[in-house]
Design a protein around this motif. Structure first.
Motif, PDB file in Angstrom:
ATOM      1  N   VAL A 436       0.836  -1.210   0.000  1.00 18.61           N
ATOM      2  CA  VAL A 436       0.000   0.000   0.000  1.00 18.61           C
ATOM      3  C   VAL A 436       0.870   1.258   0.000  1.00 18.61           C
ATOM      4  O   VAL A 436       0.621   2.209  -0.756  1.00 18.61           O
ATOM      5  CB  VAL A 436      -0.956  -0.004   1.207  1.00 18.61           C
ATOM      6  CG1 VAL A 436      -1.668   1.345   1.338  1.00 18.61           C
ATOM      7  CG2 VAL A 436      -1.987  -1.124   1.064  1.00 18.61           C
ATOM      8  N   GLU A 437       1.901   1.271   0.846  1.00 21.21           N
ATOM      9  CA  GLU A 437       2.762   2.448   0.911  1.00 21.21           C
ATOM     10  C   GLU A 437       3.568   2.622  -0.372  1.00 21.21           C
ATOM     11  O   GLU A 437       3.891   3.751  -0.764  1.00 21.21           O
ATOM     12  CB  GLU A 437       3.685   2.346   2.129  1.00 21.21           C
ATOM     13  CG  GLU A 437       2.924   2.491   3.445  1.00 21.21           C
ATOM     14  CD  GLU A 437       3.822   2.401   4.666  1.00 21.21           C
ATOM     15  OE1 GLU A 437       5.020   2.080   4.507  1.00 21.21           O
ATOM     16  OE2 GLU A 437       3.323   2.628   5.783  1.00 21.21           O
ATOM     17  N   ALA A 438       3.910   1.516  -1.048  1.00 21.20           N
ATOM     18  CA  ALA A 438       4.597   1.619  -2.338  1.00 21.20           C
ATOM     19  C   ALA A 438       3.705   2.295  -3.367  1.00 21.20           C
ATOM     20  O   ALA A 438       4.192   2.942  -4.294  1.00 21.20           O
ATOM     21  CB  ALA A 438       5.018   0.237  -2.822  1.00 21.20           C
ATOM     22  N   HIS A 439       2.385   2.163  -3.200  1.00 22.69           N
ATOM     23  CA  HIS A 439       1.425   2.843  -4.068  1.00 22.69           C
ATOM     24  C   HIS A 439       1.184   4.295  -3.639  1.00 22.69           C
ATOM     25  O   HIS A 439       0.390   5.001  -4.263  1.00 22.69           O
ATOM     26  CB  HIS A 439       0.083   2.108  -4.057  1.00 22.69           C
ATOM     27  CG  HIS A 439       0.031   0.885  -4.941  1.00 22.69           C
ATOM     28  ND1 HIS A 439       0.479  -0.340  -4.522  1.00 22.69           N
ATOM     29  CD2 HIS A 439      -0.403   0.718  -6.215  1.00 22.69           C
ATOM     30  CE1 HIS A 439       0.306  -1.227  -5.503  1.00 22.69           C
ATOM     31  NE2 HIS A 439      -0.221  -0.611  -6.539  1.00 22.69           N
ATOM     32  N   GLY A 440       1.831   4.716  -2.564  1.00 20.48           N
ATOM     33  CA  GLY A 440       1.596   6.065  -2.048  1.00 20.48           C
ATOM     34  C   GLY A 440       0.340   6.157  -1.211  1.00 20.48           C
ATOM     35  O   GLY A 440      -0.160   7.256  -0.946  1.00 20.48           O
ATOM     36  N   GLY A 441      -0.168   5.007  -0.769  1.00 21.73           N
ATOM     37  CA  GLY A 441      -1.395   4.980   0.024  1.00 21.73           C
ATOM     38  C   GLY A 441      -1.121   4.761   1.498  1.00 21.73           C
ATOM     39  O   GLY A 441       0.026   4.754   1.956  1.00 21.73           O
ATOM     40  N   VAL A 442      -2.187   4.585   2.261  1.00 17.65           N
ATOM     41  CA  VAL A 442      -2.080   4.334   3.696  1.00 17.65           C
ATOM     42  C   VAL A 442      -2.989   3.167   4.060  1.00 17.65           C
ATOM     43  O   VAL A 442      -4.010   2.930   3.411  1.00 17.65           O
ATOM     44  CB  VAL A 442      -2.469   5.575   4.535  1.00 17.65           C
ATOM     45  CG1 VAL A 442      -1.478   6.701   4.339  1.00 17.65           C
ATOM     46  CG2 VAL A 442      -3.888   6.043   4.205  1.00 17.65           C
ATOM     47  N   ILE A 443      -2.601   2.447   5.111  1.00 21.43           N
ATOM     48  CA  ILE A 443      -3.420   1.374   5.651  1.00 21.43           C
ATOM     49  C   ILE A 443      -3.468   1.537   7.154  1.00 21.43           C
ATOM     50  O   ILE A 443      -2.453   1.861   7.778  1.00 21.43           O
ATOM     51  CB  ILE A 443      -2.860  -0.015   5.258  1.00 21.43           C
ATOM     52  CG1 ILE A 443      -3.778  -1.125   5.782  1.00 21.43           C
ATOM     53  CG2 ILE A 443      -1.440  -0.207   5.734  1.00 21.43           C
ATOM     54  CD1 ILE A 443      -3.418  -2.513   5.263  1.00 21.43           C
ATOM     55  N   ARG A 444      -4.647   1.370   7.735  1.00 19.79           N
ATOM     56  CA  ARG A 444      -4.788   1.532   9.180  1.00 19.79           C
ATOM     57  C   ARG A 444      -5.887   0.601   9.675  1.00 19.79           C
ATOM     58  O   ARG A 444      -6.604  -0.022   8.887  1.00 19.79           O
ATOM     59  CB  ARG A 444      -5.124   2.978   9.537  1.00 19.79           C
ATOM     60  CG  ARG A 444      -6.482   3.455   9.060  1.00 19.79           C
ATOM     61  CD  ARG A 444      -6.712   4.911   9.424  1.00 19.79           C
ATOM     62  NE  ARG A 444      -8.080   5.352   9.154  1.00 19.79           N
ATOM     63  CZ  ARG A 444      -8.519   5.765   7.992  1.00 19.79           C
ATOM     64  NH1 ARG A 444      -7.691   5.784   6.952  1.00 19.79           N
ATOM     65  NH2 ARG A 444      -9.776   6.157   7.839  1.00 19.79           N
ATOM     66  N   VAL A 445      -5.999   0.514  10.989  1.00 17.60           N
ATOM     67  CA  VAL A 445      -7.025  -0.328  11.592  1.00 17.60           C
ATOM     68  C   VAL A 445      -7.768   0.471  12.645  1.00 17.60           C
ATOM     69  O   VAL A 445      -7.187   1.310  13.343  1.00 17.60           O
ATOM     70  CB  VAL A 445      -6.403  -1.599  12.219  1.00 17.60           C
ATOM     71  CG1 VAL A 445      -5.461  -1.243  13.367  1.00 17.60           C
ATOM     72  CG2 VAL A 445      -7.483  -2.557  12.708  1.00 17.60           C
ATOM     73  N   GLU A 446      -9.073   0.231  12.726  1.00 15.46           N
ATOM     74  CA  GLU A 446      -9.912   0.803  13.777  1.00 15.46           C
ATOM     75  C   GLU A 446     -10.533  -0.362  14.527  1.00 15.46           C
ATOM     76  O   GLU A 446     -11.213  -1.209  13.920  1.00 15.46           O
ATOM     77  CB  GLU A 446     -10.997   1.698  13.175  1.00 15.46           C
ATOM     78  CG  GLU A 446     -10.439   2.900  12.421  1.00 15.46           C
ATOM     79  CD  GLU A 446     -11.530   3.713  11.721  1.00 15.46           C
ATOM     80  OE1 GLU A 446     -12.706   3.266  11.762  1.00 15.46           O
ATOM     81  OE2 GLU A 446     -11.206   4.760  11.128  1.00 15.46           O
ATOM     82  N   SER A 447     -10.303  -0.420  15.832  1.00 16.85           N
ATOM     83  CA  SER A 447     -10.758  -1.603  16.564  1.00 16.85           C
ATOM     84  C   SER A 447     -10.816  -1.349  18.060  1.00 16.85           C
ATOM     85  O   SER A 447     -10.140  -0.458  18.588  1.00 16.85           O
ATOM     86  CB  SER A 447      -9.807  -2.781  16.283  1.00 16.85           C
ATOM     87  OG  SER A 447     -10.219  -3.938  16.977  1.00 16.85           O
ATOM     88  N   GLU A 448     -11.629  -2.160  18.708  1.00 17.05           N
ATOM     89  CA  GLU A 448     -11.687  -2.229  20.171  1.00 17.05           C
ATOM     90  C   GLU A 448     -11.792  -3.693  20.549  1.00 17.05           C
ATOM     91  O   GLU A 448     -12.439  -4.479  19.838  1.00 17.05           O
ATOM     92  CB  GLU A 448     -12.896  -1.467  20.724  1.00 17.05           C
ATOM     93  CG  GLU A 448     -12.832   0.037  20.556  1.00 17.05           C
ATOM     94  CD  GLU A 448     -14.061   0.718  21.131  1.00 17.05           C
ATOM     95  OE1 GLU A 448     -14.933  -0.001  21.685  1.00 17.05           O
ATOM     96  OE2 GLU A 448     -14.157   1.951  21.028  1.00 17.05           O
ATOM     97  N   ILE A 456      -8.646  -0.458   6.882  1.00 16.49           N
ATOM     98  CA  ILE A 456      -8.961   0.536   5.861  1.00 16.49           C
ATOM     99  C   ILE A 456      -7.728   0.815   5.019  1.00 16.49           C
ATOM    100  O   ILE A 456      -6.645   1.093   5.551  1.00 16.49           O
ATOM    101  CB  ILE A 456      -9.482   1.830   6.503  1.00 16.49           C
ATOM    102  CG1 ILE A 456     -10.754   1.549   7.316  1.00 16.49           C
ATOM    103  CG2 ILE A 456      -9.745   2.897   5.446  1.00 16.49           C
ATOM    104  CD1 ILE A 456     -11.186   2.694   8.191  1.00 16.49           C
ATOM    105  N   VAL A 457      -7.892   0.728   3.711  1.00 13.41           N
ATOM    106  CA  VAL A 457      -6.824   1.061   2.764  1.00 13.41           C
ATOM    107  C   VAL A 457      -7.298   2.244   1.926  1.00 13.41           C
ATOM    108  O   VAL A 457      -8.415   2.229   1.403  1.00 13.41           O
ATOM    109  CB  VAL A 457      -6.501  -0.132   1.846  1.00 13.41           C
ATOM    110  CG1 VAL A 457      -5.513   0.278   0.764  1.00 13.41           C
ATOM    111  CG2 VAL A 457      -5.956  -1.307   2.649  1.00 13.41           C
ATOM    112  N   GLU A 458      -6.433   3.254   1.807  1.00 12.74           N
ATOM    113  CA  GLU A 458      -6.747   4.408   0.965  1.00 12.74           C
ATOM    114  C   GLU A 458      -5.667   4.552  -0.088  1.00 12.74           C
ATOM    115  O   GLU A 458      -4.474   4.545   0.234  1.00 12.74           O
ATOM    116  CB  GLU A 458      -6.862   5.677   1.798  1.00 12.74           C
ATOM    117  CG  GLU A 458      -8.068   5.687   2.728  1.00 12.74           C
ATOM    118  CD  GLU A 458      -8.245   7.016   3.462  1.00 12.74           C
ATOM    119  OE1 GLU A 458      -7.307   7.811   3.413  1.00 12.74           O
ATOM    120  OE2 GLU A 458      -9.318   7.227   4.037  1.00 12.74           O
ATOM    121  N   LEU A 459      -6.088   4.670  -1.344  1.00 16.62           N
ATOM    122  CA  LEU A 459      -5.187   4.764  -2.480  1.00 16.62           C
ATOM    123  C   LEU A 459      -5.473   6.019  -3.289  1.00 16.62           C
ATOM    124  O   LEU A 459      -6.643   6.384  -3.462  1.00 16.62           O
ATOM    125  CB  LEU A 459      -5.329   3.538  -3.389  1.00 16.62           C
ATOM    126  CG  LEU A 459      -5.041   2.171  -2.773  1.00 16.62           C
ATOM    127  CD1 LEU A 459      -5.501   1.079  -3.716  1.00 16.62           C
ATOM    128  CD2 LEU A 459      -3.553   2.019  -2.471  1.00 16.62           C
TER     129      LEU A 459
END
Length: 465
Positions: A436-448, A456-459
């Motif tokens: 994802v970061e090689a694409h210039g994007g971000v990946i994260r997690v939302e959790s409890e 979540i992946v954003e490109l």
């Protein structure tokens, strides 16, 4: 902007020219000690009829005044008669700074008249000056300006009769990289006084013991630094050997696994033609296990590639929604085994220039993760666009991830739970992050904990319809 004549020497890395006047630097650790030193310096001058100019922060000026009064000095009267001049360090500094550096002509116009008037008012006696503007510049993260100001003080000492005491907090010089700057500060002064730990020793013998102890610790520190450099070099070599081994092992496993998959597939076709259900079931399990081995082998190869910086993207226009749908269709059997129900919300035609194979890998990793930790619960997959970015989300309703582990799970060989309860190498999320970061994007997690997790992946690089 014009500078003092000695400024060019500093810019070329040479020692600045020293003025004939006494220019002392006092290093300190505690402000109370600094106050004692400055007050002794000022009071000794008053006893000799020498006036004083103090350029300090408000807190220090207040402390100096209180301590001088305790010594019997009439501070108010001394200020009225011009024998004591108290200036604010920050305000005075701002009066001659230009583009982050002290301007020589402005400095002369600001400090020259003060020194000259104080000198004349005391019957031509030498002025005692204390300043901590250099310390402020150092704390501001502007050491170049501080050193240039020291040089300009030296030049000013050639035109006015004064002895200058400067002070630097030793906390300004904590790292090995600060050593050269520390030496430059010492070189800019005619006298150097160490911090209270060494300058307050009761006798010359005690001071020598302290200096010897300091030399021993410095030598031990240098030895430790050299040792750590050797260990770091050995670790880097070990990491390279490990990555080389992973690469070789991955390639060696790939060939027999591919042949094994073909054989299992052929046998499964034969079993289906014969209607041998027990054999079909056994071969189905064998196929799933070989697929799992293939995935693990691919992950090992990716670790070797990524560690060596050999991840290359083959960008092409692709539809993220269609790509995700294809991955989900291929995973029908795996979803059924996990007893999960897929819920899809895929916005049509979310297109961009991405590496199709690598994004399929990311989607497969996130789905596998959701099925593993949210088995028996619904899994929600969504694709949408927001703020000119494509957004992929995979949500499970499983065990969830504590906040303290949410950053760590994207590291290599990391997981939020014990590997005894959940299989895998702990590489899927790390590989996904790298892709994802090689694409210039971000990946994260939302959790409890207990409420599932949403990855979540954003490109970027959307191309539209």
């Amino acid at each position: 902007m014009t500078s003092a004549p000695g400024s060019s020497a500093h810019d070329q890395g040479q020692h600045p020219r020293r003025a004939a006047a006494k220019h002392v630097v006092q290093f300190y650790e505690d402000s109370a000690f600094l106050s004692d030193v400055v007050v002794q310096f000022l009071d000794a001058g008053f006893q000799l009829g020498e006036p004083a100019v103090v350029i300090a922060t408000e807190a220090h000026r207040t402390s100096f005044a209180q301590r001088l009064k305790a010594r019997g000095v009439d501070v108010e009267r001394s200020c009225e008669e011009g024998r004591l001049v108290l200036l604010d360090a920050r305000r005075t500094l701002n009066g001659f700074m230009v583009e982050g550096l002290p301007d020589w002509n402005r400095l002369k116009s600001v400090l020259g008249p003060v020194l000259q008037q104080t000198h004349r008012g005391a019957g031509e006696a030498c002025v005692r000056a204390y300043g901590e503007m250099v310390d402020l510049l150092w704390k501001d993260g502007n050491p170049r300006a501080a050193l240039l100001l020291e040089e300009q003080w030296n030049e000013l000492g050639k035109e006015h009769s004064f002895s200058l005491l400067c002070a630097y907090s030793m906390g300004n010089f904590r790292t090995q990289e600060d050593a050269r700057a520390f030496q430059a500060v010492c070189s800019a002064h005619s006298h150097v006084v160490p911090t209270e730990k060494y300058s307050c020793a009761e006798s010359a013998n005690a001071r020598l013991r302290e200096v010897s102890d300091l030399q021993q610790r410095a030598q031990a520190l240098e030895a430790e630094i050299e040792h750590r450099k050797r260990v770091e070099k050995e670790l880097l070599e070990a990491l390279k050997l490990r990555d080389d081994f992973l690469s070789i092992a991955g390639h060696e496993l790939k060939t027999p696994l591919t042949a094994l998959q073909l054989q299992v597939h052929s046998l499964l076709v034969m079993a289906q033609e014969r209607g041998d259900e027990p054999l079909k079931e056994k071969l189905g399990r064998a196929r799933r296990q070989t697929a799992r081995l293939t995935t693990l082998t691919d992950e090992l190869l990716d670790v070797a590639r990524l560690s060596a910086g050999r991840l290359t993207l083959r960008l092409e226009e692709c539809d993220l929604s269609a790509l995700v749908h294809e991955v989900l269709e291929r995973s029908t059997e795996t979803v059924a085994q996990a007893q999960c129900q897929l819920q899809m919300n895929l916005e049509p035609r979310v297109t961009g220039r991405w590496d199709r194979f690598r994004l399929e890998q990311v989607m497969a990793n996130l789905l596998s993760n959701a099925l593993k930790y949210g088995a028996g619960s619904p899994v929600e997959v969504g694709v949408s666009t927001s703020r000119s970015r494509a957004r992929l989300s995979v949500r499970d309703h499983g065990i969830g991830i504590p906040l303290k582990d949410q950053a760590r799970i994207f590291d290599r060989f990391e997981r939020a739970v014990s590997s005894r309860n959940y299989g895998g190498l702990g590489l899927g999320l790390w590989i996904s992050r790298q892709v994802v970061e090689a694409h210039g994007g971000v990946i994260r997690v939302e959790s409890e904990p207990g409420n599932g997790a949403t990855f979540i992946v954003e490109l970027s690089d959307l191309t539209g319809d």
